[in-house]
Scaffold this motif. Structure first.
Motif, short mmCIF file in Angstrom:
data_model
loop_
_atom_site.label_atom_id
_atom_site.label_comp_id
_atom_site.label_asym_id
_atom_site.label_seq_id
_atom_site.Cartn_x
_atom_site.Cartn_y
_atom_site.Cartn_z
N GLU A 3 29.23 16.27 -30.66
CA GLU A 3 28.10 15.49 -31.13
C GLU A 3 28.57 14.11 -31.57
OE1 GLU A 3 24.62 17.25 -33.56
OE2 GLU A 3 26.08 16.53 -35.01
N THR A 4 27.79 13.11 -31.23
CA THR A 4 28.05 11.75 -31.68
C THR A 4 27.06 11.43 -32.79
OG1 THR A 4 28.89 10.98 -29.56
CG2 THR A 4 27.96 9.31 -31.01
N ARG A 5 27.57 10.85 -33.87
CA ARG A 5 26.71 10.47 -35.00
C ARG A 5 26.89 8.98 -35.29
NH1 ARG A 5 25.53 14.96 -39.00
NH2 ARG A 5 25.84 16.85 -37.79
N MET A 6 25.77 8.33 -35.55
CA MET A 6 25.77 6.92 -35.94
C MET A 6 24.84 6.77 -37.13
SD MET A 6 25.58 5.22 -32.13
CE MET A 6 25.84 3.54 -32.68
N VAL A 7 25.18 5.85 -38.03
CA VAL A 7 24.38 5.67 -39.23
C VAL A 7 23.96 4.21 -39.35
CG1 VAL A 7 24.38 5.84 -41.76
CG2 VAL A 7 25.56 7.57 -40.38
N HIS A 8 22.70 4.01 -39.71
CA HIS A 8 22.15 2.67 -39.94
C HIS A 8 21.37 2.69 -41.26
CE1 HIS A 8 22.80 1.12 -35.83
NE2 HIS A 8 22.54 2.37 -35.45
N ALA A 34 22.95 7.45 -27.48
CA ALA A 34 23.07 8.14 -26.19
C ALA A 34 24.20 7.52 -25.36
CB ALA A 34 21.75 8.07 -25.43
N PHE A 35 24.29 6.20 -25.39
CA PHE A 35 25.34 5.49 -24.67
C PHE A 35 26.74 5.91 -25.14
CE2 PHE A 35 28.37 1.97 -24.84
CZ PHE A 35 28.49 1.65 -23.49
N VAL A 36 26.91 5.98 -26.45
CA VAL A 36 28.22 6.37 -26.99
C VAL A 36 28.55 7.80 -26.60
CG1 VAL A 36 29.55 6.77 -29.10
CG2 VAL A 36 28.15 4.70 -28.88
N ALA A 37 27.58 8.71 -26.72
CA ALA A 37 27.82 10.11 -26.36
C ALA A 37 28.19 10.25 -24.89
CB ALA A 37 26.59 10.96 -26.69
N ALA A 38 27.47 9.56 -24.01
CA ALA A 38 27.74 9.63 -22.57
C ALA A 38 29.08 9.00 -22.23
CB ALA A 38 26.61 8.97 -21.78
N THR A 39 29.40 7.88 -22.87
CA THR A 39 30.68 7.22 -22.62
C THR A 39 31.84 8.11 -23.06
OG1 THR A 39 29.68 5.04 -22.89
CG2 THR A 39 32.07 5.18 -23.14
N ARG A 40 31.70 8.77 -24.19
CA ARG A 40 32.75 9.67 -24.67
C ARG A 40 32.95 10.83 -23.71
NH1 ARG A 40 31.50 10.87 -30.87
NH2 ARG A 40 33.72 11.27 -31.07
N HIS A 41 31.86 11.31 -23.11
CA HIS A 41 31.98 12.43 -22.17
C HIS A 41 32.61 11.96 -20.85
CE1 HIS A 41 31.13 16.17 -20.11
NE2 HIS A 41 30.76 15.43 -19.09
N LYS A 69 21.88 11.58 -34.18
CA LYS A 69 22.73 12.63 -33.66
C LYS A 69 22.48 12.72 -32.16
CE LYS A 69 22.45 15.25 -37.95
NZ LYS A 69 22.06 16.52 -38.58
N ALA A 70 23.50 12.46 -31.36
CA ALA A 70 23.37 12.47 -29.91
C ALA A 70 24.35 13.46 -29.31
CB ALA A 70 23.65 11.07 -29.36
N GLN A 71 23.87 14.17 -28.27
CA GLN A 71 24.72 15.18 -27.64
C GLN A 71 24.39 15.26 -26.15
OE1 GLN A 71 24.26 19.18 -29.24
NE2 GLN A 71 26.46 19.41 -29.11
N VAL A 72 25.45 15.25 -25.34
CA VAL A 72 25.27 15.47 -23.90
C VAL A 72 24.91 16.94 -23.73
CG1 VAL A 72 26.38 15.46 -21.64
CG2 VAL A 72 26.93 13.66 -23.30
N VAL A 73 23.76 17.21 -23.12
CA VAL A 73 23.29 18.58 -23.00
C VAL A 73 23.25 19.07 -21.55
CG1 VAL A 73 21.98 18.54 -25.15
CG2 VAL A 73 20.86 17.87 -23.00
#
Length: 126
Positions: A3-8, A34-41, A69-73
């Motif tokens: 899971e990718t988490r970002m805070v604002h 979503a971009f960060v999660a996909a890039t990490r994958h 909270k973003a996750q490649v599913v």
């Protein structure tokens, strides 16, 4: 599935005349997660090609802390579907965090010329 988490934090320049977060800003934050999660994958350059319906469930007030909270599913040959949730942590004491928005994004991995390239199967990304 990592899971990718970002805070604002919601500042005055990001709110409308009702004192709540602009919908466009919420969408931009969700797309970034979503971009960060996909890039990490994929461990490659990725681009957004589609966004599913984004459901705005509750307004996000000025001063709130927002956690995405973003996750490649799901993974195709070159594409990844990422689900993103936007959670609000109000600054008022005793108020529980709540889900403000939820949506899906599809991103595609591309090479230096912008052509789609294969991505690892789910479970094999970084």
């Amino acid at each position: 599935m990592r899971e990718t988490r970002m805070v604002h934090t919601v500042f005055p320049g990001e709110t409308n005349h009702y004192g709540t977060l602009f919908g466009g800003t919420a969408l931009a934050w969700m797309d970034q997660a979503a971009f960060v999660a996909a890039t990490r994958h994929a461990r490659r350059k990725v681009v957004t090609v589609h966004s599913d319906a984004v459901d705005f469930k509750h307004p996000v007030p000025l001063g709130a802390i927002v956690e995405l909270k973003a996750q490649v599913v799901e993974v195709g040959r070159t594409s990844m579907r990422v689900e993103v949730e936007m959670w609000v942590e109000p600054i008022e004491p005793g108020v529980e965090a709540y889900l403000a928005a939820k949506g899906g994004f599809v991103l595609v991995a591309v090479d230096e010329e912008g052509r789609p390239v294969p991505v690892p199967p789910l479970g094999e990304g970084a």
